[in-house]
Design a protein around this motif. Structure first.
Motif, PDB file in Angstrom:
ATOM      1  N   PRO A 200      -6.159  -0.241 -10.169  1.00 59.47           N
ATOM      2  CA  PRO A 200      -5.896  -1.120  -9.022  1.00 59.47           C
ATOM      3  C   PRO A 200      -5.448  -0.296  -7.824  1.00 59.47           C
ATOM      4  O   PRO A 200      -4.780   0.727  -7.973  1.00 59.47           O
ATOM      5  N   LEU A 201      -5.852  -0.721  -6.649  1.00 63.89           N
ATOM      6  CA  LEU A 201      -5.359  -0.057  -5.448  1.00 63.89           C
ATOM      7  C   LEU A 201      -3.894  -0.429  -5.253  1.00 63.89           C
ATOM      8  O   LEU A 201      -3.549  -1.613  -5.282  1.00 63.89           O
ATOM      9  N   PRO A 202      -3.030   0.555  -5.093  1.00 61.41           N
ATOM     10  CA  PRO A 202      -1.622   0.213  -4.872  1.00 61.41           C
ATOM     11  C   PRO A 202      -1.458  -0.461  -3.515  1.00 61.41           C
ATOM     12  O   PRO A 202      -1.994  -0.004  -2.516  1.00 61.41           O
ATOM     13  N   ASP A 203      -0.753  -1.568  -3.512  1.00 63.54           N
ATOM     14  CA  ASP A 203      -0.456  -2.238  -2.253  1.00 63.54           C
ATOM     15  C   ASP A 203       0.997  -1.969  -1.889  1.00 63.54           C
ATOM     16  O   ASP A 203       1.722  -1.284  -2.610  1.00 63.54           O
ATOM     17  N   ARG A 204       1.413  -2.499  -0.768  1.00 63.20           N
ATOM     18  CA  ARG A 204       2.776  -2.262  -0.290  1.00 63.20           C
ATOM     19  C   ARG A 204       3.814  -2.702  -1.325  1.00 63.20           C
ATOM     20  O   ARG A 204       4.796  -2.001  -1.564  1.00 63.20           O
ATOM     21  N   ALA A 205       3.597  -3.843  -1.957  1.00 67.52           N
ATOM     22  CA  ALA A 205       4.552  -4.351  -2.947  1.00 67.52           C
ATOM     23  C   ALA A 205       4.678  -3.390  -4.132  1.00 67.52           C
ATOM     24  O   ALA A 205       5.785  -3.166  -4.642  1.00 67.52           O
ATOM     25  N   ALA A 206       3.554  -2.809  -4.568  1.00 66.79           N
ATOM     26  CA  ALA A 206       3.601  -1.858  -5.685  1.00 66.79           C
ATOM     27  C   ALA A 206       4.354  -0.591  -5.294  1.00 66.79           C
ATOM     28  O   ALA A 206       5.139  -0.052  -6.086  1.00 66.79           O
ATOM     29  N   VAL A 207       4.142  -0.124  -4.066  1.00 64.35           N
ATOM     30  CA  VAL A 207       4.835   1.072  -3.594  1.00 64.35           C
ATOM     31  C   VAL A 207       6.332   0.790  -3.464  1.00 64.35           C
ATOM     32  O   VAL A 207       7.167   1.603  -3.884  1.00 64.35           O
ATOM     33  N   VAL A 208       6.680  -0.352  -2.932  1.00 62.74           N
ATOM     34  CA  VAL A 208       8.097  -0.714  -2.813  1.00 62.74           C
ATOM     35  C   VAL A 208       8.724  -0.823  -4.203  1.00 62.74           C
ATOM     36  O   VAL A 208       9.853  -0.365  -4.420  1.00 62.74           O
ATOM     37  N   ALA A 209       8.000  -1.383  -5.159  1.00 67.39           N
ATOM     38  CA  ALA A 209       8.520  -1.497  -6.528  1.00 67.39           C
ATOM     39  C   ALA A 209       8.763  -0.113  -7.129  1.00 67.39           C
ATOM     40  O   ALA A 209       9.783   0.113  -7.799  1.00 67.39           O
ATOM     41  N   MET A 210       7.843   0.824  -6.896  1.00 58.50           N
ATOM     42  CA  MET A 210       8.047   2.195  -7.389  1.00 58.50           C
ATOM     43  C   MET A 210       9.265   2.812  -6.730  1.00 58.50           C
ATOM     44  O   MET A 210      10.089   3.444  -7.401  1.00 58.50           O
ATOM     45  N   LEU A 211       9.393   2.629  -5.428  1.00 52.66           N
ATOM     46  CA  LEU A 211      10.542   3.188  -4.714  1.00 52.66           C
ATOM     47  C   LEU A 211      11.850   2.530  -5.143  1.00 52.66           C
ATOM     48  O   LEU A 211      12.897   3.176  -5.137  1.00 52.66           O
ATOM     49  N   ALA A 212      11.804   1.284  -5.515  1.00 53.08           N
ATOM     50  CA  ALA A 212      13.011   0.580  -5.959  1.00 53.08           C
ATOM     51  C   ALA A 212      13.560   1.200  -7.245  1.00 53.08           C
ATOM     52  O   ALA A 212      14.775   1.200  -7.470  1.00 53.08           O
TER      53      ALA A 212
ATOM     54  N   ARG B 267      -0.303  16.734   5.367  1.00 49.39           N
ATOM     55  CA  ARG B 267      -0.431  15.357   4.859  1.00 49.39           C
ATOM     56  C   ARG B 267       0.917  14.807   4.434  1.00 49.39           C
ATOM     57  O   ARG B 267       1.219  13.638   4.671  1.00 49.39           O
ATOM     58  N   LEU B 268       1.727  15.632   3.792  1.00 51.60           N
ATOM     59  CA  LEU B 268       3.066  15.179   3.391  1.00 51.60           C
ATOM     60  C   LEU B 268       3.926  14.872   4.603  1.00 51.60           C
ATOM     61  O   LEU B 268       4.645  13.873   4.618  1.00 51.60           O
ATOM     62  N   ASP B 269       3.857  15.716   5.617  1.00 55.40           N
ATOM     63  CA  ASP B 269       4.665  15.507   6.822  1.00 55.40           C
ATOM     64  C   ASP B 269       4.278  14.237   7.559  1.00 55.40           C
ATOM     65  O   ASP B 269       5.084  13.672   8.296  1.00 55.40           O
ATOM     66  N   ALA B 270       3.044  13.789   7.373  1.00 52.41           N
ATOM     67  CA  ALA B 270       2.567  12.580   8.063  1.00 52.41           C
ATOM     68  C   ALA B 270       3.093  11.302   7.413  1.00 52.41           C
ATOM     69  O   ALA B 270       3.019  10.229   8.008  1.00 52.41           O
ATOM     70  N   VAL B 271       3.638  11.408   6.211  1.00 48.01           N
ATOM     71  CA  VAL B 271       4.150  10.227   5.499  1.00 48.01           C
ATOM     72  C   VAL B 271       5.618  10.056   5.842  1.00 48.01           C
ATOM     73  O   VAL B 271       6.469  10.826   5.409  1.00 48.01           O
ATOM     74  N   ARG B 272       5.891   9.030   6.630  1.00 44.78           N
ATOM     75  CA  ARG B 272       7.268   8.770   7.066  1.00 44.78           C
ATOM     76  C   ARG B 272       7.751   7.371   6.706  1.00 44.78           C
ATOM     77  O   ARG B 272       8.931   7.106   6.719  1.00 44.78           O
ATOM     78  N   THR B 273       6.808   6.470   6.410  1.00 44.61           N
ATOM     79  CA  THR B 273       7.167   5.080   6.134  1.00 44.61           C
ATOM     80  C   THR B 273       6.515   4.601   4.841  1.00 44.61           C
ATOM     81  O   THR B 273       5.617   5.252   4.300  1.00 44.61           O
ATOM     82  N   VAL B 274       6.951   3.448   4.397  1.00 42.70           N
ATOM     83  CA  VAL B 274       6.347   2.822   3.215  1.00 42.70           C
ATOM     84  C   VAL B 274       4.862   2.565   3.461  1.00 42.70           C
ATOM     85  O   VAL B 274       4.026   2.809   2.587  1.00 42.70           O
ATOM     86  N   ASP B 275       4.516   2.113   4.654  1.00 43.45           N
ATOM     87  CA  ASP B 275       3.099   1.875   4.962  1.00 43.45           C
ATOM     88  C   ASP B 275       2.295   3.165   4.942  1.00 43.45           C
ATOM     89  O   ASP B 275       1.154   3.178   4.455  1.00 43.45           O
ATOM     90  N   ASP B 276       2.857   4.262   5.443  1.00 47.58           N
ATOM     91  CA  ASP B 276       2.171   5.558   5.378  1.00 47.58           C
ATOM     92  C   ASP B 276       1.922   5.943   3.924  1.00 47.58           C
ATOM     93  O   ASP B 276       0.831   6.399   3.571  1.00 47.58           O
TER      94      ASP B 276
END
Length: 86
Positions: free
Chosen positions: A5-17, A57-66
């Motif tokens: 499955p493509l990870p969506d924002r909710a899945a990323v937030v759940a991983m970060l939680a 690429r890592l430096d470009a990731v600053r937010t959950v959406d990124d």
């Protein structure tokens, strides 16, 4: 790979939680380097995809959406690579 499955924002937030054992609502929009490192490790383990990310690429990731965009692109690339092998 096509079944991933493509990870969506909710899945990323759940991983970060899971980082810091906190509720999803407590996950901030901006990511620190430790959170990002942990997220990548969690993603690689969950999706069985190894990410090969350069510093730019890592430096470009600053937010959950990124992060969501980056991880979705990784799954799509893995799907493409898997389809090319068959």
């Amino acid at each position: 790979m096509s079944g991933l499955p493509l990870p969506d924002r909710a899945a990323v937030v759940a991983m970060l939680a899971r980082y810091g054992d906190r509720p999803s609502e407590a996950v901030p929009e901006s990511l620190g380097s430790l959170e990002l490192t942990w997220l990548i490790a969690e993603f690689e383990q969950s999706y069985q995809i190894e990410l090969d990310l350069d510093d730019d690429r890592l430096d470009a990731v600053r937010t959950v959406d990124d992060a969501t965009g980056l991880l979705r692109a990784a799954v799509e690339a893995a799907r493409t690579a898997g389809a090319a092998r068959t």
